[in-house]
Design a protein around this motif. Structure first.
Motif, mmCIF file in Angstrom:
data_model
loop_
_atom_site.group_PDB
_atom_site.id
_atom_site.type_symbol
_atom_site.label_atom_id
_atom_site.label_comp_id
_atom_site.label_asym_id
_atom_site.label_seq_id
_atom_site.Cartn_x
_atom_site.Cartn_y
_atom_site.Cartn_z
ATOM 1 N N ASP A 155 0.845 -1.193 0.000
ATOM 2 C CA ASP A 155 0.000 0.000 0.000
ATOM 3 C C ASP A 155 0.878 1.240 0.000
ATOM 4 O O ASP A 155 1.925 1.259 0.647
ATOM 5 C CB ASP A 155 -0.875 0.042 1.272
ATOM 6 C CG ASP A 155 -2.181 -0.699 1.095
ATOM 7 O OD1 ASP A 155 -2.490 -1.097 -0.048
ATOM 8 O OD2 ASP A 155 -2.893 -0.874 2.096
ATOM 9 N N ARG A 159 -0.723 5.869 3.468
ATOM 10 C CA ARG A 159 -1.687 5.116 4.283
ATOM 11 C C ARG A 159 -0.989 4.694 5.574
ATOM 12 O O ARG A 159 -0.469 3.601 5.691
ATOM 13 C CB ARG A 159 -2.195 3.911 3.493
ATOM 14 C CG ARG A 159 -3.023 4.374 2.300
ATOM 15 C CD ARG A 159 -3.624 3.227 1.528
ATOM 16 N NE ARG A 159 -4.438 3.768 0.443
ATOM 17 C CZ ARG A 159 -4.533 3.239 -0.761
ATOM 18 N NH1 ARG A 159 -3.879 2.127 -1.052
ATOM 19 N NH2 ARG A 159 -5.299 3.798 -1.693
ATOM 20 N N ARG A 160 -0.982 5.597 6.522
ATOM 21 C CA ARG A 160 -0.243 5.386 7.762
ATOM 22 C C ARG A 160 -0.884 4.296 8.622
ATOM 23 O O ARG A 160 -0.240 3.744 9.502
ATOM 24 C CB ARG A 160 -0.192 6.679 8.585
ATOM 25 C CG ARG A 160 0.316 7.924 7.844
ATOM 26 C CD ARG A 160 1.815 7.904 7.691
ATOM 27 N NE ARG A 160 2.359 9.230 7.436
ATOM 28 C CZ ARG A 160 3.262 9.504 6.502
ATOM 29 N NH1 ARG A 160 3.698 8.546 5.694
ATOM 30 N NH2 ARG A 160 3.740 10.728 6.352
ATOM 31 N N GLY A 161 -2.169 4.060 8.413
ATOM 32 C CA GLY A 161 -2.819 3.026 9.208
ATOM 33 C C GLY A 161 -3.802 3.556 10.234
ATOM 34 O O GLY A 161 -4.470 2.794 10.910
ATOM 35 N N ARG A 218 1.387 -0.173 10.505
ATOM 36 C CA ARG A 218 0.944 -0.861 9.289
ATOM 37 C C ARG A 218 1.908 -1.975 8.879
ATOM 38 O O ARG A 218 2.985 -2.119 9.455
ATOM 39 C CB ARG A 218 0.785 0.140 8.146
ATOM 40 C CG ARG A 218 2.034 0.978 7.897
ATOM 41 C CD ARG A 218 1.991 1.645 6.545
ATOM 42 N NE ARG A 218 2.245 0.689 5.471
ATOM 43 C CZ ARG A 218 2.058 0.965 4.187
ATOM 44 N NH1 ARG A 218 1.609 2.131 3.812
ATOM 45 N NH2 ARG A 218 2.332 0.056 3.262
ATOM 46 N N HIS A 219 1.472 -2.731 7.896
ATOM 47 C CA HIS A 219 2.309 -3.801 7.338
ATOM 48 C C HIS A 219 2.886 -3.352 5.998
ATOM 49 O O HIS A 219 2.391 -2.427 5.371
ATOM 50 C CB HIS A 219 1.494 -5.082 7.167
ATOM 51 C CG HIS A 219 1.185 -5.761 8.473
ATOM 52 N ND1 HIS A 219 2.128 -6.458 9.180
ATOM 53 C CD2 HIS A 219 0.040 -5.818 9.203
ATOM 54 C CE1 HIS A 219 1.588 -6.934 10.290
ATOM 55 N NE2 HIS A 219 0.323 -6.543 10.335
#
Length: 371
Positions: A155, A159-161, A218-219
């Motif tokens: 991603d 998109r920091r989560g 996040r991953h």
């Protein structure tokens, strides 16, 4: 390419903000970053790849460049792709997909190039291709040289989560971080966003001041690679650099829904204690107690003819409030139109060059401390 060898790592960003990203990457301690069109190149191994994903705020993705070779025709591309040590990087049990681009090369059909590389990986490694695969292999064929990279981010990194709620036309966190840096922000001064929307600017500013890693929640795609060491990654993530900011942050908006949204996002990011959100119209804005700092906003720009004219009163009211009540503060806005910026009446310095954002081109306008 062996697991411990240095290689090129490419950190992508918005065209026009490469030098700003390069300054951040240098500040974060990466060796010899070089700004190039579309991003910044560093050298390192897989730990540097992980660190870049975890630490760097302004990059949209991190690519590990794993091979480069001449490709004058598809059969040469096929042969050379089969010689890449895919087993050192990809796992046979994790699906992959290939995207290719061609420019100024005898191999000009991107689809055919991607198909050849995909087949080479499948037949040498045994991994399967899938449209929704977690691992993306990118091939760029430029001037008859094929550079193969693996997208280690997955991603996009904005998109920091934490942001589940967003408003219309949100500014990406990566871009907000670079604009803050362009304004000279370093975490040591208060930041106020009077049109905060979903809270991007103030949350990003609070995270910088609190020294929170942007990738902490996040991953990443590199967790699916053969080079991944779960224990080393856990140790890297466990290093605590966090501190309590010495200043406070403020977000306001005339829309109650935006304030609810911003509070929820700040809470998920873990910075709710450092930010005060309030439903306030522009004309009622007053500086918070304490030292002067930075007012920064991403006001509406209007995309249709006529919209811009109707927005001029908003820009004018913003400028009047700043000039009347915010002496000593620097003011910055992101907008598409010089006419809208000048409608504020604020003494803007020459603007930064426009950069792409959501199909438009926006510029950062900023002032010196107001008299």
């Amino acid at each position: 390419m062996t697991k411990d060898k240095d290689f090129e790592i490419f950190l992508a960003t918005v065209p026009g903000l490469e030098s700003v990203l390069c300054a951040e990457v240098r500040l974060k301690g990466f060796r010899q970053p070089v700004a190039v069109p579309g991003g910044v190149v560093i050298r390192g191994g897989w730990p540097e790849v992980w660190r870049a994903n975890l630490w760097v705020r302004g990059s949209s993705r991190v690519l590990a460049r794993i091979a480069s070779f001449p490709a004058l025709h598809l059969s040469q591309l096929d042969r050379r792709a089969r010689q890449v040590a895919w087993q050192d990087v990809l796992r046979p049990d994790v699906p992959f997909r290939v995207e290719a681009s061609c420019a100024g090369s005898r191999v000009y059909h991107a689809g055919a190039a991607a198909e050849r590389i995909g087949k080479a990986i499948t037949q040498t490694l045994g991994a399967t291709q899938a449209d929704d695969a977690p691992v993306l292999v990118r091939a760029r064929i430029e001037q008859n040289i094929c550079t193969i990279s693996v997208d280690t981010s997955g991603d996009l990194l904005h998109r920091r989560g934490y942001k589940q709620a967003i408003n219309r036309a949100p500014l990406r966190e990566t871009m907000a971080a670079l604009f803050l840096r362009q304004c000279g922000y370093n975490g040591q001064e208060p930041v106020l966003d009077p049109m905060c929307g979903s809270g991007t600017f103030v949350i990003e500013a609070a995270e910088i001041a609190a020294r929170l890693n942007p990738g902490r929640a996040r991953h990443f795609a590199f967790e699916q690679l053969a080079t991944f060491d779960a224990q080393a990654w856990q140790q890297m993530r466990a290093v605590k650099s966090e501190r309590t900011p010495s200043v406070h942050f403020y977000g306001s908006d005339r829309d109650a829904g935006a304030i609810t949204m911003s509070r929820a996002n700040a809470e998920r990011a873990g910075v709710q204690d450092y930010i005060t959100f309030a439903q306030t119209p522009i004309s009622a804005l007053r500086p918070p107690p304490g030292p002067a700092g930075l007012v920064i906003a991403n006001p509406p720009y209007g995309t249709r003819i006529g919209d811009k004219q109707s927005l001029l009163p908003l820009y004018s009211a913003f400028g009047q409030t700043m000039l009347a009540h915010f002496p000593g503060w620097r003011v910055a806005i992101v907008t598409t139109e010089a006419k809208l910026a000048h409608g504020t009446g604020l003494p803007f310095l020459p603007p930064e060059a426009p950069v792409p954002h959501g199909g438009l081109r926006v510029s950062l306008y900023q002032t010196a401390p107001l008299p």
